[in-house]
Design an enzyme around this catalytic site. Structure first.
Site, short mmCIF file in Angstrom:
data_model
loop_
_atom_site.label_atom_id
_atom_site.label_comp_id
_atom_site.label_asym_id
_atom_site.label_seq_id
_atom_site.Cartn_x
_atom_site.Cartn_y
_atom_site.Cartn_z
CG ASN A 1 28.65 -4.07 77.60
OD1 ASN A 1 29.99 -4.19 77.20
ND2 ASN A 1 27.93 -2.98 77.11
NE ARG B 1 28.19 -2.79 72.66
CZ ARG B 1 28.10 -1.62 73.08
NH1 ARG B 1 27.96 -1.48 74.12
NH2 ARG B 1 28.59 -0.76 72.26
CG HIS C 1 27.62 3.21 68.09
ND1 HIS C 1 28.01 4.41 67.68
CD2 HIS C 1 27.89 2.89 69.35
CE1 HIS C 1 28.48 5.07 68.67
NE2 HIS C 1 28.49 4.20 69.88
CG HIS D 1 24.15 5.81 68.47
ND1 HIS D 1 23.55 4.42 69.04
CD2 HIS D 1 24.82 6.19 69.39
CE1 HIS D 1 23.81 4.37 70.27
NE2 HIS D 1 24.92 5.38 70.73
CG LEU D 2 23.24 12.42 67.69
CD1 LEU D 2 22.76 13.75 67.38
CD2 LEU D 2 24.93 12.34 67.03
N GLY D 3 24.99 9.79 71.69
CA GLY D 3 25.06 9.45 72.74
C GLY D 3 26.37 9.96 73.40
NE ARG E 1 34.77 7.67 72.07
CZ ARG E 1 33.74 6.95 71.67
NH1 ARG E 1 33.91 6.24 70.32
NH2 ARG E 1 32.70 6.32 72.37
CG ASP F 1 25.53 15.27 80.88
OD1 ASP F 1 24.47 15.91 80.41
OD2 ASP F 1 25.35 14.29 81.69
N GLY G 1 20.19 12.12 71.19
CA GLY G 1 19.34 11.78 69.94
C GLY G 1 17.78 11.59 70.30
CD GLU H 1 23.95 -0.56 71.98
OE1 GLU H 1 24.75 -1.02 71.48
OE2 GLU H 1 24.23 0.75 72.71
P1 ADP Z 1 26.51 6.15 75.91
O1 ADP Z 1 26.98 6.44 74.76
O2 ADP Z 1 27.40 6.21 77.08
O3 ADP Z 1 25.53 4.87 76.02
P2 ADP Z 1 23.96 7.61 76.16
O4 ADP Z 1 23.25 7.04 74.95
O5 ADP Z 1 23.59 7.31 77.47
O6 ADP Z 1 25.60 7.38 76.18
O7 ADP Z 1 24.11 9.13 76.10
C1 ADP Z 1 24.65 9.98 76.98
C2 ADP Z 1 24.35 11.46 76.39
O8 ADP Z 1 23.04 11.81 76.46
C3 ADP Z 1 25.03 12.27 77.47
O9 ADP Z 1 25.65 13.61 76.72
C4 ADP Z 1 23.86 13.12 77.93
O10 ADP Z 1 24.03 14.50 78.28
C5 ADP Z 1 22.92 12.99 77.12
N1 ADP Z 1 21.48 13.04 77.39
C6 ADP Z 1 20.88 12.44 78.22
N2 ADP Z 1 19.54 12.68 78.59
C7 ADP Z 1 19.47 14.12 78.04
C8 ADP Z 1 18.59 14.96 78.03
N3 ADP Z 1 17.23 14.95 78.41
N4 ADP Z 1 18.78 16.18 77.02
C9 ADP Z 1 19.81 16.28 76.64
N5 ADP Z 1 21.00 15.17 76.44
C10 ADP Z 1 20.70 14.22 77.35
#
Ligand code: ADP
Length: 402
Positions: A7, A95, A184, A212-214, A245, A286, A336, A388
């Protein structure tokens, strides 16, 4: 056969080596700060016989080529390398962020594929050139190894025009391919497949909403196993509230900010991509920090969670209406998978739609895919860790079989 999965970002290369038959991860790593002062490679090897081995190399890494060579030297290192020589790499998977309308599936990389990737640069001016750098370097270093491109957009190419067209002059679609693409896709496709397995059905029999919540966030409506709508748009900015965003805003905001704040378009774009979302609302992106601050009484941190989960709930409602029948809702990615508060808030008040969480299951910590809905929930709710790289490896295996 061993797959090397790459990636390539503008100043980084993330990678994994996976044994394809057993789907075992042999090594994973990240090269950072390419072309900047203080380059760094971190590699974690899983030799199988002993514990994992971490190695870190800090040295200037002027470009992607030297970054890739450093990765290969690390992977073949006598003490903690996981391959004896590069000839063991059977295929390389890349990717790629934007495949435009050219790719509805993963592709073996050939000259016409490279030309199509070039053509799609205007749609992803930051990401596609970096992806192309990684591909070109890998093709030079491994000229005889098959290379496969796996696109973030491909899974969503099944959306019908009513979902992918913006209501703007149609010529903009005809001339410049302005439309919704969605992203995604590899993650949505992967967790949908896992969810079908948990439901005991084939994917083409399933109607699902995948959430998908990251750092980036998106939601997809999946009908009979195919993406029929998704929240990200022509670029990965539309839809849900993300780490930095904004997601949906009134498009007239650009004009307002220009006229009233004297901002240039580039500055507005940076504001919406890098200074908005959770960070814009409460100064943090975060989710763990945000919950901590909210618990200590930070009102804006609490508000940020409310705005994000309200938007997520609103989209779940919209995608329920798109699908009619929904077999499962799947939560995935960093938030998520790990955040019971966000999951509960995002589903709050949806009992009338047959969506009922089991509070105890929702709060149970686990790295496994699992069902968290109450027994009387007509829509089943799942937490499914996304992967992924594994999804890319499966795609590669499929492309190489054909
Ligand atoms: P990316 O989109 O960069 O791949 P990730 O899927 O790793 O991101 O998600 C990052 C997010 O996940 C951050 O907001 C982080 O705070 C949150 N996160 C990771 N672990 C936890 C947890 N144990 N509880 C709540 N949020 C979490």
């Amino acid at each position: 056969m061993k797959f090397f999965i790459v990636n390539s970002g503008s100043s980084s290369i993330k990678y994994q080596v996976i044994e394809s038959a057993s789907e075992t991860v042999l090594a994973t790593g990240l090269v950072e700060r390419i072309g900047e002062a203080g380059g760094r490679l971190k590699n974690t090897a899983f030799p199988g016989t002993s514990d994992e081995l971490d190695s870190v190399i800090e040295q200037p890494i002027p470009d992607h080529r030297s970054g890739m060579q450093l990765v290969i030297a690390t992977l073949t290192d006598k003490t903690d390398g996981v391959i004896c020589n590069v000839a063991e790499i059977g295929a390389i998977g890349h990717r790629v962020v934007h495949g435009g309308e050219d790719f509805s599936g993963s592709m073996r990389i050939t000259d016409p594929v490279l030309q199509a990737l070039e053509r799609n640069i205007p749609l992803a001016p930051l990401h596609n050139p970096a992806n192309l750098d990684g591909i070109r370097v890998a093709m030079e270093i491994f000229p005889h190894v098959p290379q496969v491109a796996v696109f973030d957009t491909a899974f969503h190419q099944t959306m019908p025009p009513r979902a992918y067209l913006y209501a703007i002059p149609y010529e903009l679609y005809e001339t410049d391919r302005v439309r919704r693409y969605g992203f995604h896709g590899t993650s949505h496709r992967f967790v949908a497949g896992e969810c079908a397995r948990l439901l005991g059905k084939q994917l083409p029999e399933c109607n699902l909403i995948t959430v998908h919540l990251g750092n980036g966030c998106s939601m997809t409506a999946i009908e009979n196993g195919r993406s029929v709508d998704t929240s990200l748009g022509m670029t990965p900015l539309e839809g849900l509230v993300m780490g930095t965003r904004s997601g949906d805003v009134d498009p007239a905001l650009h004009l307002f900010l220009k006229q009233n704040k004297g901002m240039e378009l580039e500055a507005i774009d940076a504001l919406l991509n890098k200074e908005s979302g959770l960070k814009g609302l409460c100064g943090m992106n975060d989710m763990r920090d945000i919950h901590k601050a909210a618990a200590e009484g930070d009102v804006r941190a609490k508000l940020a969670v409310e705005v994000q989960t309200y938007r997520t709930r609103k989209y779940i409602g919209a995608f329920m209406a798109v699908l009619g029948r929904v077999d499962g809702i799947v939560f995935t990615a960093g938030i998520g998978e790990n955040d019971p508060i966000v999951r509960a808030e995002s589903l709050k008040g949806l009992e009338a739609f047959g969506i009922r969480l089991d509070p105890e299951r929702n709060w149970q910590r686990s790295k496994e895919a699992r069902c968290i809905s109450a027994p009387d929930s007509t829509v089943r709710i799942f937490v499914i860790p996304t992967n992924e790289e594994l999804a890319i490896a499966r795609e590669m295996a499929q492309v190489l079989r054909n």
